[in-house]
Design a protein around this motif. Structure first.
Motif, PDB file in Angstrom:
ATOM      1  N   LEU A 156     122.776 -43.628 105.731  1.00 48.94           N
ATOM      2  CA  LEU A 156     123.506 -43.737 107.004  1.00 48.94           C
ATOM      3  C   LEU A 156     123.192 -45.018 107.773  1.00 48.94           C
ATOM      4  CD1 LEU A 156     123.254 -40.040 108.288  1.00 48.94           C
ATOM      5  CD2 LEU A 156     125.063 -41.112 106.934  1.00 48.94           C
ATOM      6  N   GLY A 157     122.146 -45.715 107.365  1.00 52.75           N
ATOM      7  CA  GLY A 157     121.857 -47.010 107.959  1.00 52.75           C
ATOM      8  C   GLY A 157     121.293 -46.971 109.368  1.00 52.75           C
ATOM      9  N   PHE A 158     120.489 -45.936 109.696  1.00 55.15           N
ATOM     10  CA  PHE A 158     119.884 -45.934 111.034  1.00 55.15           C
ATOM     11  C   PHE A 158     118.462 -46.472 110.965  1.00 55.15           C
ATOM     12  CE2 PHE A 158     119.624 -41.575 109.317  1.00 55.15           C
ATOM     13  CZ  PHE A 158     118.257 -41.319 109.374  1.00 55.15           C
ATOM     14  N   SER A 159     117.926 -46.836 112.127  1.00 57.82           N
ATOM     15  CA  SER A 159     116.638 -47.522 112.200  1.00 57.82           C
ATOM     16  C   SER A 159     115.476 -46.550 112.017  1.00 57.82           C
ATOM     17  CB  SER A 159     116.490 -48.222 113.552  1.00 57.82           C
ATOM     18  OG  SER A 159     116.391 -47.277 114.601  1.00 57.82           O
ATOM     19  N   THR A 160     114.303 -47.116 111.741  1.00 50.21           N
ATOM     20  CA  THR A 160     113.091 -46.303 111.605  1.00 50.21           C
ATOM     21  C   THR A 160     112.730 -45.658 112.938  1.00 50.21           C
ATOM     22  OG1 THR A 160     112.289 -47.731 109.827  1.00 50.21           O
ATOM     23  CG2 THR A 160     110.662 -46.350 110.946  1.00 50.21           C
ATOM     24  N   ASP A 161     112.981 -46.355 114.050  1.00 50.00           N
ATOM     25  CA  ASP A 161     112.711 -45.782 115.373  1.00 50.00           C
ATOM     26  C   ASP A 161     113.563 -44.535 115.613  1.00 50.00           C
ATOM     27  OD1 ASP A 161     110.852 -47.715 115.958  1.00 50.00           O
ATOM     28  OD2 ASP A 161     112.262 -49.001 117.032  1.00 50.00           O
ATOM     29  N   ASN A 162     114.791 -44.560 115.127  1.00 52.57           N
ATOM     30  CA  ASN A 162     115.668 -43.398 115.314  1.00 52.57           C
ATOM     31  C   ASN A 162     115.338 -42.255 114.365  1.00 52.57           C
ATOM     32  OD1 ASN A 162     117.240 -44.389 117.410  1.00 52.57           O
ATOM     33  ND2 ASN A 162     118.699 -45.386 116.040  1.00 52.57           N
ATOM     34  N   ARG A 163     114.658 -42.575 113.277  1.00 49.83           N
ATOM     35  CA  ARG A 163     114.401 -41.556 112.258  1.00 49.83           C
ATOM     36  C   ARG A 163     113.617 -40.370 112.811  1.00 49.83           C
ATOM     37  NH1 ARG A 163     111.476 -43.356 106.751  1.00 49.83           N
ATOM     38  NH2 ARG A 163     109.630 -43.344 108.080  1.00 49.83           N
ATOM     39  N   GLN A 164     112.644 -40.636 113.675  1.00 55.14           N
ATOM     40  CA  GLN A 164     111.820 -39.552 114.196  1.00 55.14           C
ATOM     41  C   GLN A 164     112.632 -38.546 115.003  1.00 55.14           C
ATOM     42  OE1 GLN A 164     109.203 -39.992 117.474  1.00 55.14           O
ATOM     43  NE2 GLN A 164     110.152 -41.856 118.248  1.00 55.14           N
ATOM     44  N   TRP A 165     113.781 -38.999 115.563  1.00 58.71           N
ATOM     45  CA  TRP A 165     114.568 -38.101 116.401  1.00 58.71           C
ATOM     46  C   TRP A 165     115.295 -37.038 115.591  1.00 58.71           C
ATOM     47  CZ3 TRP A 165     113.595 -37.530 121.238  1.00 58.71           C
ATOM     48  CH2 TRP A 165     113.013 -38.586 121.941  1.00 58.71           C
ATOM     49  N   VAL A 166     115.447 -37.251 114.297  1.00 57.35           N
ATOM     50  CA  VAL A 166     116.034 -36.219 113.451  1.00 57.35           C
ATOM     51  C   VAL A 166     115.103 -35.006 113.400  1.00 57.35           C
ATOM     52  CG1 VAL A 166     116.869 -35.678 111.130  1.00 57.35           C
ATOM     53  CG2 VAL A 166     117.262 -37.944 112.100  1.00 57.35           C
ATOM     54  N   VAL A 167     113.803 -35.267 113.424  1.00 56.70           N
ATOM     55  CA  VAL A 167     112.806 -34.194 113.457  1.00 56.70           C
ATOM     56  C   VAL A 167     112.579 -33.720 114.884  1.00 56.70           C
ATOM     57  CG1 VAL A 167     110.411 -33.591 112.946  1.00 56.70           C
ATOM     58  CG2 VAL A 167     111.693 -35.065 111.378  1.00 56.70           C
ATOM     59  N   THR A 168     112.416 -34.663 115.808  1.00 61.54           N
ATOM     60  CA  THR A 168     112.112 -34.317 117.195  1.00 61.54           C
ATOM     61  C   THR A 168     113.260 -33.570 117.867  1.00 61.54           C
ATOM     62  OG1 THR A 168     110.709 -36.286 117.367  1.00 61.54           O
ATOM     63  CG2 THR A 168     111.386 -35.247 119.424  1.00 61.54           C
ATOM     64  N   GLY A 169     114.515 -33.944 117.539  1.00 63.33           N
ATOM     65  CA  GLY A 169     115.665 -33.269 118.138  1.00 63.33           C
ATOM     66  C   GLY A 169     115.674 -31.791 117.818  1.00 63.33           C
ATOM     67  N   TYR A 170     115.359 -31.447 116.585  1.00 66.57           N
ATOM     68  CA  TYR A 170     115.275 -30.039 116.182  1.00 66.57           C
ATOM     69  C   TYR A 170     114.150 -29.345 116.934  1.00 66.57           C
ATOM     70  CZ  TYR A 170     114.649 -25.944 113.168  1.00 66.57           C
ATOM     71  OH  TYR A 170     114.511 -24.659 112.690  1.00 66.57           O
ATOM     72  N   ALA A 171     112.975 -29.979 116.962  1.00 63.25           N
ATOM     73  CA  ALA A 171     111.814 -29.373 117.608  1.00 63.25           C
ATOM     74  C   ALA A 171     112.039 -29.173 119.103  1.00 63.25           C
ATOM     75  CB  ALA A 171     110.577 -30.245 117.375  1.00 63.25           C
ATOM     76  N   LEU A 172     112.671 -30.145 119.752  1.00 64.66           N
ATOM     77  CA  LEU A 172     112.933 -30.033 121.191  1.00 64.66           C
ATOM     78  C   LEU A 172     113.826 -28.844 121.505  1.00 64.66           C
ATOM     79  CD1 LEU A 172     113.516 -33.696 122.446  1.00 64.66           C
ATOM     80  CD2 LEU A 172     111.779 -32.102 123.248  1.00 64.66           C
ATOM     81  N   ALA A 173     114.929 -28.732 120.779  1.00 68.48           N
ATOM     82  CA  ALA A 173     115.870 -27.637 121.044  1.00 68.48           C
ATOM     83  C   ALA A 173     115.249 -26.292 120.689  1.00 68.48           C
ATOM     84  CB  ALA A 173     117.158 -27.861 120.250  1.00 68.48           C
TER      85      ALA A 173
END
Length: 489
Positions: A48-65
């Motif tokens: 998908l071509g997203f940055s390493t900084d954004n990668r953590q949000w794939v995990v964090t977004g789930y955990a936050l919700a």
């Protein structure tokens, strides 16, 4: 003498175990997603071509919700019906997973992960509360059921690593999300065809002030801990989010003492047995995250295991955990209660962590990793089922949802704390080791970081053993012999 009553009782007994299967499948789906996507992230990032900084949000977004909405989800199941919330959670989780699997951009993937966490927050407490009220009338059956359910909860993370590796390596990272659609279909079919809810939901108003406050408070804490992992403990967002979240949780407690129909009746957590169980779940969550995260790093980076081999490496621990959890739940817990089992489990977990401090750049899997994993599986098998059982024991039927939500909240917060603290400790140890040993290599420094994490995790588990031994009541958990299961198939 009529033969009808024994026949009905026999059919109801069978129905209970079918219900357990349905609920365990749904629980497995939620637990898998805490680790299965992690394996797929590098491939998804490239695709998908997203940055390493954004990668953590794939995990964090789930955990936050997931972490922030659990208490609300648990209370909603009490107010509007456990089966209804269970079905909504299963269907929503499947749709969110399908969206993520088909994602063509980072934004769509992130939205799907947040949606997964949100529906998971409805599903997880509903499943555990359904289990609690289904097995409310027999201590031995309840112990066996919670042993199986606890084994699923404890083993799901390791199974996610294995399944994620297999799917990413042999099919596509997208199937790490699509697979939930298949699992959800099985759970949904079982629920629709059979789960008959005897819910008698309360007809009271939702504690809106409490709901808003606790959601924002938990968002702050989980976000702050996640930010600490990447930005450090002194970062403004880390400090501000954690402090703000903690203050909001204090406000939440004040609101709950005054609310006519509180979101979280404080008696649920202030009970000595249940409160200690939540503490034990949180502490075991801290320890288990140390294993799954850093031991995976060691297996792949040092021993050069593939993702599939790394997942397979955890199977002995999973096997030991499952066997021990079922045996302890069925044979030991109804006789002894949780007081001896959970402390022993924590101490064995600490021993297993101590054994893992013997890993090095030259030690192999069989000699360096396997002994610790086996002991850890044995120890965690004594914790998960008994603690989950104790956490929902003695609570009224109309509060099982929120009591169950507290179990998942404790585990989620414990995992977030473990990930943030251990990541920080490992990074600091690596930096200090290289400074103190100028001729050393980064690989040796990394091993030193792992050792620090495992020693601290062992200390946390020892503390958990002491607290559990001191705080749990002695004797078997209370069982209402006149209780009637409200779930049948």
């Amino acid at each position: 003498m009529s033969l009808e009553a024994p026949t009905v009782r026999g059919r109801d007994a069978t129905n209970k175990w079918v219900a357990l299967g349905v609920l365990s499948v749904a629980q497995l789906m939620v637990i898998l997603d805490s680790t299965i996507v992690n394996i797929a992230l590098p491939t998804a990032q490239h695709d998908l071509g997203f940055s390493t900084d954004n990668r953590q949000w794939v995990v964090t977004g789930y955990a936050l919700a997931f972490g922030s909405l659990l208490l609300l989800g648990g209370r909603l199941s009490d107010l509007f019906g456990r089966k209804r919330l269970f079905l909504i959670g299963v269907v929503g989780f499947a749709l969110a997973s399908a969206l993520g699997g088909a994602a063509g951009t980072f934004a769509v993937l992130l939205v799907s992960r947040v949606a997964q966490g949100s529906f998971g927050a409805l599903l997880a407490p509903a499943a555990l509360s359904l289990l609690s009220v289904t097995f409310a009338d027999n201590a031995h059956e309840r112990g066996r059921a919670f042993g199986i359910f606890g084994a699923v909860s404890g083993a799901g993370g390791a199974m996610g690593l294995l399944l994620g590796g297999v799917l990413t390596q042999n099919v596509s990272w997208r199937w790490c999300l699509y697979v939930n659609v298949i699992i959800a279909a099985v759970a949904l079919a079982g629920a629709v065809l059979g789960l008959r809810s005897g819910d008698r939901p309360e007809r009271v108003r939702l504690d809106v002030a409490g709901a808003v406050t606790v959601v924002l408070g938990l968002v702050g804490i989980v976000f702050g801990l996640g930010n600490a992992e990447s930005q450090g403990w002194t970062d403004t967002w880390t400090v501000g989010a954690i402090v703000g979240g903690a203050l909001l949780m204090i406000v939440f407690v004040v609101i709950e003492t005054r609310a006519e129909h509180p979101l979280l009746p404080l008696g649920v957590v202030l009970d000595r047995t249940r409160g200690t169980a939540y503490l034990a779940v949180g502490i075991s969550g801290i320890g288990s995250f140390a294993i799954f995260l850093f031991l995976t790093f060691y297996l792949q980076d040092t021993l050069e295991f593939t993702p599939v081999e790394s997942g397979l490496a955890f199977l002995p621990m999973v096997g030991m955990l499952v066997v021990r959890a079922v045996v302890s739940g069925a044979a030991l817990l109804p006789r002894t209660g949780p007081r001896p089992l959970v402390p022993i489990g924590c101490l064995l977990g600490a021993v297993g962590m101590g054994l893992l401090t013997g890993i090095s750049t030259t030690s192999g899997y069989v000699g360096g990793v396997l002994p610790g994993l086996l002991v850890l599986g044995f120890g965690f098998g004594l914790i998960f089922g008994p603690a989950q059982n104790a956490a929902t024991s003695g609570v009224s039927a109309d509060e099982t949802g929120v009591a169950s939500a507290m179990v998942n909240t404790a585990q989620q917060i414990g995992g977030s704390i473990g990930t943030a603290v251990f990541s920080s400790l490992a990074a600091s140890t690596i930096t200090n080791y290289l400074a103190e040993h100028p001729g050393s290599t980064p690989q040796l420094a990394t091993i030193a970081g792992y050792h620090t994490v495992f020693w601290i995790a062992a200390a946390v588990l020892v503390a958990g053993a002491i607290l559990a031994a001191a705080l749990f009541r002695s004797g078997p958990l209370p069982i209402d012999p006149d209780a009637e299961p409200v779930v049948a198939i």
